[in-house]
Design a protein around this motif. Sequence first.
Motif, PDB file in Angstrom:
ATOM      1  N   UNK A 138       0.816  -1.206   0.000  1.00 40.96           N
ATOM      2  CA  UNK A 138       0.000   0.000   0.000  1.00 40.96           C
ATOM      3  C   UNK A 138       0.852   1.259   0.000  1.00 40.96           C
ATOM      4  N   UNK A 139       1.918   1.270   0.819  1.00 41.22           N
ATOM      5  CA  UNK A 139       2.774   2.458   0.918  1.00 41.22           C
ATOM      6  C   UNK A 139       3.534   2.719  -0.371  1.00 41.22           C
ATOM      7  N   UNK A 140       4.086   1.660  -0.961  1.00 40.96           N
ATOM      8  CA  UNK A 140       5.032   1.833  -2.057  1.00 40.96           C
ATOM      9  C   UNK A 140       4.387   1.922  -3.432  1.00 40.96           C
ATOM     10  N   UNK A 141       3.148   1.432  -3.552  1.00 44.14           N
ATOM     11  CA  UNK A 141       2.527   1.332  -4.874  1.00 44.14           C
ATOM     12  C   UNK A 141       1.388   2.324  -5.066  1.00 44.14           C
ATOM     13  N   UNK A 142       0.576   2.515  -4.034  1.00 45.82           N
ATOM     14  CA  UNK A 142      -0.667   3.271  -4.190  1.00 45.82           C
ATOM     15  C   UNK A 142      -0.535   4.697  -3.656  1.00 45.82           C
ATOM     16  N   UNK A 143      -1.067   5.673  -4.366  1.00 43.05           N
ATOM     17  CA  UNK A 143      -0.887   7.069  -3.960  1.00 43.05           C
ATOM     18  C   UNK A 143      -1.775   7.442  -2.780  1.00 43.05           C
ATOM     19  N   UNK A 144      -1.442   8.556  -2.166  1.00 37.89           N
ATOM     20  CA  UNK A 144      -2.297   9.128  -1.128  1.00 37.89           C
ATOM     21  C   UNK A 144      -3.647   9.461  -1.767  1.00 37.89           C
ATOM     22  N   UNK A 145      -4.717   9.085  -1.089  1.00 36.72           N
ATOM     23  CA  UNK A 145      -6.065   9.308  -1.611  1.00 36.72           C
ATOM     24  C   UNK A 145      -6.728   8.037  -2.082  1.00 36.72           C
ATOM     25  N   UNK A 146      -5.936   7.010  -2.401  1.00 32.49           N
ATOM     26  CA  UNK A 146      -6.504   5.719  -2.789  1.00 32.49           C
ATOM     27  C   UNK A 146      -6.895   4.981  -1.508  1.00 32.49           C
ATOM     28  N   UNK A 147      -8.135   4.430  -1.408  1.00 32.13           N
ATOM     29  CA  UNK A 147      -8.588   3.807  -0.159  1.00 32.13           C
ATOM     30  C   UNK A 147      -7.753   2.580   0.231  1.00 32.13           C
ATOM     31  N   UNK A 148      -7.243   2.599   1.465  1.00 34.06           N
ATOM     32  CA  UNK A 148      -6.397   1.524   1.973  1.00 34.06           C
ATOM     33  C   UNK A 148      -6.818   1.202   3.405  1.00 34.06           C
ATOM     34  N   UNK A 149      -7.026  -0.066   3.703  1.00 37.44           N
ATOM     35  CA  UNK A 149      -7.468  -0.461   5.044  1.00 37.44           C
ATOM     36  C   UNK A 149      -6.790  -1.762   5.436  1.00 37.44           C
ATOM     37  N   UNK A 193       3.977   0.822  10.148  1.00 33.93           N
ATOM     38  CA  UNK A 193       2.949   0.320   9.233  1.00 33.93           C
ATOM     39  C   UNK A 193       2.470   1.431   8.315  1.00 33.93           C
ATOM     40  N   UNK A 194       2.097   2.541   8.882  1.00 24.74           N
ATOM     41  CA  UNK A 194       1.464   3.615   8.121  1.00 24.74           C
ATOM     42  C   UNK A 194       2.487   4.483   7.391  1.00 24.74           C
ATOM     43  N   UNK A 195       3.617   4.758   8.045  1.00 24.75           N
ATOM     44  CA  UNK A 195       4.601   5.650   7.449  1.00 24.75           C
ATOM     45  C   UNK A 195       4.001   7.017   7.204  1.00 24.75           C
ATOM     46  N   UNK A 196       4.228   7.562   6.003  1.00 20.55           N
ATOM     47  CA  UNK A 196       3.728   8.892   5.659  1.00 20.55           C
ATOM     48  C   UNK A 196       2.466   8.828   4.810  1.00 20.55           C
ATOM     49  N   UNK A 197       1.831   7.649   4.746  1.00 26.11           N
ATOM     50  CA  UNK A 197       0.681   7.481   3.865  1.00 26.11           C
ATOM     51  C   UNK A 197      -0.633   7.593   4.635  1.00 26.11           C
ATOM     52  N   UNK A 198      -1.739   7.275   3.955  1.00 27.10           N
ATOM     53  CA  UNK A 198      -3.073   7.397   4.551  1.00 27.10           C
ATOM     54  C   UNK A 198      -3.718   6.026   4.759  1.00 27.10           C
ATOM     55  N   UNK A 199      -2.921   5.036   5.137  1.00 19.59           N
ATOM     56  CA  UNK A 199      -3.466   3.717   5.450  1.00 19.59           C
ATOM     57  C   UNK A 199      -4.341   3.827   6.694  1.00 19.59           C
ATOM     58  N   UNK A 211       7.849  14.660  11.592  1.00 22.16           N
ATOM     59  CA  UNK A 211       8.490  13.497  10.996  1.00 22.16           C
ATOM     60  C   UNK A 211       7.678  12.959   9.840  1.00 22.16           C
ATOM     61  N   UNK A 212       6.506  12.423  10.148  1.00 20.11           N
ATOM     62  CA  UNK A 212       5.637  11.925   9.083  1.00 20.11           C
ATOM     63  C   UNK A 212       5.117  13.068   8.214  1.00 20.11           C
ATOM     64  N   UNK A 213       5.002  14.262   8.796  1.00 17.78           N
ATOM     65  CA  UNK A 213       4.525  15.401   8.017  1.00 17.78           C
ATOM     66  C   UNK A 213       5.496  15.772   6.911  1.00 17.78           C
ATOM     67  N   UNK A 214       6.767  15.913   7.265  1.00 20.93           N
ATOM     68  CA  UNK A 214       7.758  16.228   6.259  1.00 20.93           C
ATOM     69  C   UNK A 214       7.901  15.123   5.227  1.00 20.93           C
ATOM     70  N   UNK A 215       7.859  13.877   5.692  1.00 24.23           N
ATOM     71  CA  UNK A 215       7.954  12.744   4.771  1.00 24.23           C
ATOM     72  C   UNK A 215       6.770  12.719   3.817  1.00 24.23           C
TER      73      UNK A 215
END
Length: 430
Positions: free
Chosen positions: A121-132, A145-151, A242-246
Amino acid sequence: MSKIATVVIIGTCDTKLQELLFLRERVEETAGGVQTLLIDVGRNRCAHNAIAIPQYELLSTFGRGKAKGKDAIADLTRGEFVTLMTDCASQAVKGLYQQGLIHGIVCAGGSSGTALSAAVMRDVLPVGFPKLIVSTMASGDTRPIVGETDIALMHSVVDIAGLNPILRDILSNAGAAIASAALSYAARRNKKRYGAAEESESMKKWRVGITMFGVTTPGVDAIRSHLESNYPVETYVFHAVGTGGSAMERLIREGQLDAVIDLTTTEICDHLFGGVLSAGEGRLDAAVETSLPNIVSLGALDMVNFGPRNTLPEKHEGRVIYEHNPTVTLLRTSPDECREIGAFIAQKLSKTKRPDMIEVWIPKGGVSMIAVPGGPFEDQQADKALFEAVKSGLSGSGIKIVEDDRDVNDGGFAKDVAEALVAKLGLQKI
């Protein structure tokens, strides 16, 4: 009924098939028309007509010769197998996404399944794509798990090992949630494709990323207000924890930002000196690499962030400390540390191929609301070391440096910073 959205389900079918099939049914029963695509990332082959992409197909198609059969994966350690399957599943999902065939993704699993699906989810799908992700690991430190994404994470409460009333309820909620999100995403995408995407260029809003911290909030608020009130601009504010800048670095690379006002570069302090809010070595890189219009300032470089007071490393005892709140303790950066920070910023920015796209604004009146004259972090010697290191490091780079006597939160300073970006974008007032 014609299906208008497709949800990918990733799971280890050799150990959790019953639970995954239950989740699949809950997704597909959602009103509106949702279908699923089950991808098996289990270690052992599993045969079931509900599996759209079986494990052996992932390995044979995307294994790149590393492991294409049952015997080939037998000697892999658990970690090696998860790494291999992550790569295979990532390639499969990336292809589906690029073809516009999927609109949401969900996983239900334990630690290995969570690590695998989260990486996809983090490496392939962009922010805004639904991930759960429904996981036993969704309670506690979820940053890996989440990193800088919207999982989105949903705690399974009980292990995903046999259906019971609690797990049925949770998987039902998850199925409804991801199905609804996928339908919404599909509808938005279609609207962009056939409707709103046809709006004239004159209606375009420029997407400007701005970095903010509690001690630079007044300055950021003034910048936002000025830009959005006077120009065709929408702002994206990133909390520099941290996650904000990333996240900002990621969105720049994804092409989701048009310009940056990097007012608050404090995450660099934490990266260099062991603070808890580091955005990593790559901070500042994306805007430089993409040559985006980029106004950089020195907001909150007076501090390194730690947790509660009792977590501050013993080596810092005796230095200037400020308890921001019960969970955040700030360490005032020293002159030597400020020289290192300034050198880091200069070294990063000097890599640009478009120095005309960058300006550095130095707020000599204070880099945060607590570093102004009379504030608890006032330190003229440290500030001077920071400013001189930036100027020295950028000497001959072609990057414009603006030294300003006001502090970073001054309303006039904020307006002038905003106008500096406006000039680079060539915007006209609305």
